[in-house]
Design an enzyme around this catalytic site. Structure first.
Site, PDB file in Angstrom:
ATOM      1  N   HIS A 150       0.293   6.466   3.318  1.00 12.84           N
ATOM      2  CA  HIS A 150       0.036   5.097   2.837  1.00 12.84           C
ATOM      3  C   HIS A 150       0.234   4.056   3.956  1.00 12.84           C
ATOM      4  CE1 HIS A 150      -0.089   2.556  -1.089  1.00 12.84           C
ATOM      5  NE2 HIS A 150      -0.587   1.862  -0.074  1.00 12.84           N
TER       6      HIS A 150
ATOM      7  N   ARG B  67      -5.974   3.730  -4.134  1.00 13.50           N
ATOM      8  CA  ARG B  67      -4.792   4.178  -4.869  1.00 13.50           C
ATOM      9  C   ARG B  67      -4.949   5.652  -5.206  1.00 13.50           C
ATOM     10  NH1 ARG B  67      -2.409   0.678  -2.991  1.00 13.50           N
ATOM     11  NH2 ARG B  67      -1.260  -1.014  -3.986  1.00 13.50           N
TER      12      ARG B  67
ATOM     13  N   GLU C 226       3.312   9.006  -5.191  1.00 14.17           N
ATOM     14  CA  GLU C 226       3.958   8.826  -3.883  1.00 14.17           C
ATOM     15  C   GLU C 226       5.469   8.728  -4.036  1.00 14.17           C
ATOM     16  OE1 GLU C 226       2.010   5.518  -1.975  1.00 14.17           O
ATOM     17  OE2 GLU C 226       0.057   6.437  -2.240  1.00 14.17           O
TER      18      GLU C 226
HETATM   19  C1  DGY Z   1      -1.939  -2.792  -0.919  1.00 11.50           C
HETATM   20  O1  DGY Z   1      -1.966  -3.922  -0.439  1.00 11.50           O
HETATM   21  O2  DGY Z   1      -2.311  -2.581  -2.064  1.00 11.50           O
HETATM   22  C2  DGY Z   1      -1.412  -1.706  -0.054  1.00 11.50           C
HETATM   23  O3  DGY Z   1      -1.844  -0.455  -0.511  1.00 11.50           O
HETATM   24  C3  DGY Z   1       0.103  -1.752  -0.004  1.00 11.50           C
HETATM   25  O4  DGY Z   1       0.582  -1.716  -1.292  1.00 11.50           O
END
Ligand code: DGY
Length: 319
Positions: free
Chosen positions: A285, A238, A267
């Site tokens: 992402h 993240r 984001e």
């Molecule tokens: C997750 O599964 O956390 C991916 O980053 C998509 O949100």
């Protein structure tokens, strides 16, 4: 009468077909992101929502007195887009999609490790801009992975899958930090007592802890200062784990060698300071973005919705 489900993003076709079989479903055909207003009307009109990391599920949505919604099936393993305390207080069930995206995300972590250490972004830019004047023995020299040390922050499913690839496929040594004891593993790996201890000895640091809460900004100036000037930072977890201005300063001043980032704090905003740097690979992402994985994630979200409305145990319940 079938339950009413609102789906906030366009999903792979087989997932949408399965939703149509089981529910009265409102799909997002043109994939326009939901703003707060559209989310709020969804909370009033639907029994459940299949949402994603791009939806901010706030306390005010969850606490609305006219809320009908009873379950949020999040498309993703990370649930930091949802105010979990508010969901708990409101009695809203939350599910996620663990397991099915482990390999795809670990593959992308390896891709970023290779991209950063082999200077792929910088090399490709040189070629596309017409600046390549032919093979030169000393051009674009990067760092080899064999015998180097990979530091894993967070040895959960994805951290382990990344470590396994690095150890078995690339001959890397693994050191790691995990909040609670974990292991044994099917590859050699040594624990360290803190994030900083891992960062100090790793040639590459790969982040695999959840975002939000106390982890927000955890990789800040102090942690970055522990890294070797020859080391690289990779993040497929993240964006808010990293203090982005501190990272930009460390990269700009050559205090670390480079970075590979698939996630960002706000984001889809990517700081201009990162975009300007040649020694950073930036991806939008896409950690879990294979057709197979995104289909499996959608199917698991639907499994959770079906189980909830049939009153059977939920396959992956967070709250
Ligand atoms: C997750 O599964 O956390 C991916 O980053 C998509 O949100």
């Amino acid at each position: 009468m079938p339950a009413r489900i609102i789906v906030t993003r366009k999903l792979p076709e087989p997932v949408e077909a399965r939703l149509r079989e089981h529910f009265t479903v409102a799909l997002n055909h043109d994939d326009t992101p939901f703003g707060p207003g559209r989310l709020a009307s969804g909370f009033r009109a639907a029994d459940g929502m299949l949402c994603a990391v791009s939806d901010q599920i706030t306390a005010s949505l969850l606490a609305a007195p006219d809320r009908r919604l009873a379950i949020l099936a999040n498309f993703g393993v990370g649930v930091n887009n949802i105010d979990l305390e508010a969901a708990r207080a409101a009695g809203v069930v939350v599910t996620n999609t663990p397991g099915v995206l482990t390999d795809a995300t670990a593959d992308l972590a390896m891709a970023l490790i290779l991209a950063a250490t082999r200077r792929m972004t910088e090399s490709e830019a040189l070629l596309r801009q017409g600046g390549w004047d032919g093979f030169r023995p000393t051009a674009m020299l990067g760092m080899g992975l064999q015998g180097k040390r990979l530091g894993i922050i967070g040895m959960g499913r994805i951290g382990q899958a990344t470590a396994r690839r690095a150890a078995a496929g690339f001959g890397m040594e693994i050191v790691y930090f995990n909040r609670s004891p974990v292991g044994p593993f099917d590859f050699p790996a040594e624990p360290r007592p803190s994030i900083e201890a891992v960062m100090a000895e790793a040639d590459i640091v790969s982040l695999h802890i959840p975002g939000g809460g106390e982890n927000r900004g955890r990789i800040g100036a102090e942690a970055l200062a522990a890294m070797k000037p020859t080391a690289y930072l990779v993040n497929t977890a993240r964006g808010d784990l990293i203090d982005e201005p501190a990272l930009i300063a460390a990269l700009r001043e050559g205090r670390i060698a480079g970075a590979g980032l698939d996630v960002f704090a706000e984001e889809p905003k990517v700081p201009a300071g990162l975009i300007a740097l040649p020694n950073v690979t930036l991806l939008p992402h896409i950690g879990s973005a294979t057709l197979e994985t995104r289909t499996a994630m959608g199917m698991l979200a639907v499994d959770n919705l079906i189980a909830y409305f049939e009153g059977t145990p939920l396959p992956s319940q967070v709250l």
